[in-house]
Design an enzyme around this catalytic site. Structure first.
Site, short mmCIF file in Angstrom:
data_model
loop_
_atom_site.label_atom_id
_atom_site.label_comp_id
_atom_site.label_asym_id
_atom_site.label_seq_id
_atom_site.Cartn_x
_atom_site.Cartn_y
_atom_site.Cartn_z
N TRP A 102 46.77 65.32 -40.71
CA TRP A 102 47.45 66.60 -40.45
C TRP A 102 48.95 66.40 -40.40
O TRP A 102 49.71 67.22 -40.93
CB TRP A 102 46.93 67.25 -39.17
CG TRP A 102 45.48 67.61 -39.25
CD1 TRP A 102 44.47 67.13 -38.47
CD2 TRP A 102 44.85 68.52 -40.18
NE1 TRP A 102 43.27 67.68 -38.85
CE2 TRP A 102 43.47 68.53 -39.90
CE3 TRP A 102 45.33 69.32 -41.22
CZ2 TRP A 102 42.56 69.31 -40.61
CZ3 TRP A 102 44.43 70.10 -41.93
CH2 TRP A 102 43.06 70.08 -41.63
N ASP A 172 52.26 70.07 -33.47
CA ASP A 172 50.96 70.63 -33.81
C ASP A 172 50.02 70.25 -32.66
O ASP A 172 49.75 69.07 -32.44
CB ASP A 172 50.49 70.00 -35.13
CG ASP A 172 49.10 70.49 -35.57
OD1 ASP A 172 48.42 71.17 -34.78
OD2 ASP A 172 48.71 70.16 -36.71
N LYS A 196 39.62 75.12 -31.96
CA LYS A 196 39.18 73.94 -31.22
C LYS A 196 39.06 74.24 -29.72
O LYS A 196 38.02 73.98 -29.14
CB LYS A 196 40.12 72.77 -31.47
CG LYS A 196 39.85 72.08 -32.80
CD LYS A 196 40.89 72.32 -33.84
CE LYS A 196 40.45 71.77 -35.20
NZ LYS A 196 41.57 71.61 -36.11
#
Ligand SMILES: *Cc1c(COP(=O)(O)O)cnc(C)c1O
Length: 361
Positions: A102, A172, A196
């Site tokens: 990511w 992030d 999540k």
């Protein structure tokens, strides 16, 4: 009805009480005669839901008043472009630490909009650790410094934030938001896909310091400009109404049933501790991550044999432990134990692993 233990990296489990509350309000939300899904986002009932969600998020996370909270769509992946379009407009430079897939995607996307530098990387060992930083590599004129706080695929987390001085730190936090207390004032901007720890997929939360809004590139699409959403209270267009409603229920659960983020942290440490302690004792299963960088949320492990890994994943699935297969870049297994995974789920997983070790070790 039997609910499985879902160890998916995302979308993931939601608290059972949240699902039950949503079910009870599904056909008739508080006497309105309609589902939240069917409700106009311009109604006063819906305005109370989105306002309540923001107020709870601010309270639970302790978000300072000089930060804006935005409820957007497009996932964390859209933020990989939105952040540079809005922030990389001073020197046109940004620094990145490459701690996984990511983080790499964020770096690559931002590189389309300006001068990006990777100041450190842990790619040499399949991202199994957080690299040591040399502050001499940081560019003091950068518009921001980007990290991925918890690395979902590899199972590492930053326990200490880099000191970037006056350069805004952007993180992030998709796979760790709401898992423990966080000092928002250390960051210029935080972003997270909701699927999540916050609610269903489709909602993306951005928390941004006020002074960083309003400097977007001329070419930025209206929908990609933070200013648009600040000016319109995240209602420039139709927001992900139902996902925001579920997020509000999750925040109520965190506040009223869990004891806020301090309470959540204790529970998450207990769950992760159970699994890490077992991995450290086991002669068959091994954790893949440097001990000092271990995540509370995502725990990858291997047996060392692809065959045994596959056998374990399939036996676990048959026993009601879902999605334990590891990411293809790491192999083996990964247990994602986000906020809503009950302690009992991890206890039972450890018992299953011990039994498997006895039979196959
Ligand atoms: C899941 C995840 C993403 C991708 O999120 P989308 O909402 O699917 O775009 C990005 N970063 C991290 C850290 C993640 O865990």
């Amino acid at each position: 009805m039997a609910r499985a233990y879902n160890f998916s990296a995302g979308p993931s489990m939601l608290p059972e009480s949240v699902l039950a509350k949503a079910a009870s309000e599904m056909l008739d939300y508080q006497g309105t005669g309609e589902s939240v899904m069917e409700m106009s986002h311009r109604s006063k009932e819906y305005q109370a839901i989105i306002d309540g969600c923001e107020a709870l998020l601010r309270e639970v996370m302790g978000i300072p008043d000089n930060y804006k909270v935005l409820f957007l769509q497009g996932g964390a992946s859209s933020q990989f472009a939105m952040v540079p379009m809005n922030l990389m407009t001073g020197s046109g430079k940004a620094d990145f630490v490459i701690t996984g897939q990511w983080a790499t995607k964020a770096y690559k996307e931002a590189s389309r909009y300006g001068d990006c530098k990777a100041v450190a990387s842990s790619k040499d060992k399949t991202f199994s650790y957080i690299p040591k930083l040399d502050p001499a590599e940081f560019r003091t004129d950068a518009d921001y410094f980007h990290i991925c706080l918890n690395n979902t695929i590899y199972g590492t987390v930053w326990h200490e934030l880099p000191d970037t001085g006056s350069v805004p730190l952007v993180a992030d936090v998709s796979s760790c938001i709401l898992s423990e207390p966080i000092d928002v004032s250390r960051f210029g901007l935080l972003y997270a896909g909701a699927q999540k720890n916050m609610g269903p997929a489709g909602l993306t939360v951005v928390i941004v310091r006020e002074d960083l809004v309003g400097k977007a590139m001329e070419s930025t699409p209206t929908m990609f400009n933070y200013q648009t959403h600040v000016d319109n209270g995240s209602m420039f267009n139709t927001p992900p109404t139902y996902a925001i409603y579920i997020c509000k229920l999750v925040l109520e659960w965190l506040k009223n049933e869990v004891g806020g983020l301090a309470g959540m942290k204790k529970i998450n440490e207990k769950k992760a501790g159970l699994l890490y302690d077992f991995l450290d004792r086991s002669k068959l299963f091994k954790g893949t991550v440097a001990k000092e960088d271990r995540s509370l949320m995502n725990i990858p492990f291997v047996t060392g044999s692809d065959e045994l890994d596959a056998k374990f994943v399939s036996e676990a699935k048959a026993a009601g432990f879902l999605n334990l297969k590891g990411h293809r870049s790491v192999g083996g297994m990964r247990a994602s134990i986000y906020n809503a995974m009950p302690v009992e789920g991890v206890e039972k997983l450890v018992a299953l692993m011990a039994k498997f070790e006895e039979a196959n070790g």
